[in-house]
Design a protein around this motif. Structure first.
Motif, PDB file in Angstrom:
ATOM      1  N   HIS A 266       0.803  -1.221   0.000  1.00 19.73           N
ATOM      2  CA  HIS A 266       0.000   0.000   0.000  1.00 19.73           C
ATOM      3  C   HIS A 266       0.836   1.272   0.000  1.00 19.73           C
ATOM      4  O   HIS A 266       0.270   2.377  -0.002  1.00 19.73           O
ATOM      5  CB  HIS A 266      -0.932   0.019   1.217  1.00 19.73           C
ATOM      6  N   VAL A 267       2.154   1.148   0.021  1.00 20.16           N
ATOM      7  CA  VAL A 267       3.023   2.326   0.028  1.00 20.16           C
ATOM      8  C   VAL A 267       4.171   2.137  -0.957  1.00 20.16           C
ATOM      9  O   VAL A 267       4.525   1.001  -1.304  1.00 20.16           O
ATOM     10  CB  VAL A 267       3.602   2.618   1.433  1.00 20.16           C
ATOM     11  N   ALA A 280       1.400   6.993   0.025  1.00 19.25           N
ATOM     12  CA  ALA A 280       0.302   6.073  -0.255  1.00 19.25           C
ATOM     13  C   ALA A 280       0.291   5.682  -1.728  1.00 19.25           C
ATOM     14  O   ALA A 280       0.554   6.505  -2.613  1.00 19.25           O
ATOM     15  CB  ALA A 280      -1.031   6.729   0.114  1.00 19.25           C
ATOM     16  N   LYS A 315      -5.940  10.141   0.669  1.00 17.63           N
ATOM     17  CA  LYS A 315      -5.280   8.858   0.431  1.00 17.63           C
ATOM     18  C   LYS A 315      -6.327   7.753   0.299  1.00 17.63           C
ATOM     19  O   LYS A 315      -7.150   7.567   1.199  1.00 17.63           O
ATOM     20  CB  LYS A 315      -4.317   8.549   1.578  1.00 17.63           C
ATOM     21  N   PHE A 320      -5.453   5.014   6.380  1.00 16.58           N
ATOM     22  CA  PHE A 320      -4.466   6.087   6.225  1.00 16.58           C
ATOM     23  C   PHE A 320      -5.148   7.432   6.482  1.00 16.58           C
ATOM     24  O   PHE A 320      -6.235   7.694   5.954  1.00 16.58           O
ATOM     25  CB  PHE A 320      -3.876   6.086   4.822  1.00 16.58           C
ATOM     26  N   SER A 361       1.879   8.643   4.145  1.00 20.65           N
ATOM     27  CA  SER A 361       1.255   7.316   3.988  1.00 20.65           C
ATOM     28  C   SER A 361       0.226   7.156   5.111  1.00 20.65           C
ATOM     29  O   SER A 361      -0.833   7.761   5.052  1.00 20.65           O
ATOM     30  CB  SER A 361       2.306   6.202   3.992  1.00 20.65           C
TER      31      SER A 361
END
Length: 382
Positions: A266-267, A280, A315, A320, A361
């Protein structure tokens, strides 16, 4: 008789020499323009107690050299910057070769600005806007770009083989660079960009634009390519006769890296100025900027531009926390000097708060608040 003969010989020799060594046409003469800047910076950050006790810090920002050159139709535009070691040291900010097909169309090859969103800047202040910190404002990559501008219409198409490539092979990309790019265990490659702009009004002061971007992301662990996509629409008002400037932009992006199984999907890491942080993998950014220029006829000051720039980072990853950024300030113009005085406020912002690694993030859920950095940047441009 002898005098007439001598004059005839001299005229013949002069004509022969001219025929053998013709003068260069004005457009073929080499042109060279050198410039640059020296900047110093003062800042006071609300989250740094030791700095508050000292009353802030004042120090070196950068020294830069700009070169513009042209010869036989080929142009060069380059800028080299030297920051302190803590901010990445020295690196090339931009540098490209250019050929003009006409006064309306040109091609650029090298490290040039990516045609995406409002250009050159989606901001008026020294800090840029939220788009800069995730790689979508004043970004420069390695490739080829074609520009056609007829006044009311402009379109740009570009192919980028990579971002600023300072480390070749399977090594991680260096964060010692000017504009933010994906770093860490991924490398940007094979990116396509297309942007179209429509200008309206008698002075062409109203600008509507749309941008598309797509590319690959090579992972150093899996040796596989992921994908990334982005799109934006914008409006800008910048009529020459008006003191007002308005910038509005909405954009979205999606990054799907082919990371190793143990890595967070996810990052992605992004880097510039000598350091990386996490961003993100999916999100939207909305920005709005308003500026007003006040001309002043004094011996010291020639103008003041006041502005407010706001950015919201939504995001698209569950859990997040979103990010905000607002910069209220003024630019003072004094001959060759440009002095930016900014009060920059950040919420989950790596440069405007105590959290660096994950501000863009996950953020700091349950423990996030606004922070402020007062900043004065003084630059002498030559």
């Amino acid at each position: 008789m002898i005098r007439t003969l001598l004059l005839s010989v001299i005229c013949f020799v002069s004509t022969l020499c001219y025929a053998q060594y013709p003068e260069e046409k004005p457009e073929e003469k080499p042109l060279l323009k050198l410039g640059g800047a020296v900047r110093f910076n003062y800042n006071l950050s609300s989250w740094k107690k030791d700095q508050i006790e000292r009353g802030g810090d004042f120090g070196y920002d950068l020294f830069r050299i700009n070169v513009e050159s042209a010869y036989k139709g080929i142009k060069l535009n380059a800028e080299y910057r030297q920051y302190s070691q803590a901010f990445g040291g020295g690196f090339l900010k931009q540098g490209w070769f250019q050929y003009d097909f006409s006064d309306r169309s040109q091609i650029q090859v090298g490290l040039n600005q990516v045609p995406f969103g409002i250009q050159q800047y989606n901001s008026n202040n020294w800090f840029f806007n939220m788009t800069y910190y995730i790689g979508f404002e004043d970004d420069h990559d390695m490739g080829v770009k074609y520009i056609h501008d007829s006044g009311r219409w402009q379109w740009q198409a570009a192919y980028y083989k990579s971002a600023e490539e300072f480390v070749f092979g399977l090594s991680e990309p260096s964060p010692n660079r000017y504009s933010y790019d994906i770093t860490g265990r991924n490398k940007e490659n094979n990116q396509l960009d297309f942007k179209v702009v429509r200008r309206m009004g008698d002075s062409l002061g109203h600008e509507l634009g749309a941008s598309l971007q797509g590319g690959l992301l090579y992972n150093l662990d899996t040796r596989r390519n992921g994908t990334r996509h982005a799109a934006a629409v914008h409006y800008e008002y910048k009529a020459a006769h008006s003191p007002w400037n308005v910038k509005l932009q909405a954009m979205l992006y999606r990054i799907d890296p082919e990371n190793a199984p143990e890595a967070d999907q996810h990052v992605v890491e992004m880097g510039a100025y000598g350091a990386n942080y996490n961003v993100a993998a999916r999100g939207e950014v909305y920005t709005a900027s308003l500026a007003y220029h006040l001309p002043i006829e004094t011996r010291l000051l020639q103008g003041i531009t006041v502005y407010n720039n706001y950015g919201y980072y939504n995001k698209r990853v569950e859990g997040f926390e979103n990010s905000h950024m607002n910069v209220l300030g003024a630019l003072f113009t004094a001959g060759p000097m440009y002095i930016y005085t900014d009060a920059a406020f950040g919420y989950n912002h790596a440069w405007l708060g105590p959290e660096w690694e994950n501000a863009f993030s996950a953020g700091t859920p349950g423990n996030t608040r606004w922070h402020m950095r007062f900043n004065v940047n003084m630059g002498y441009y030559f």
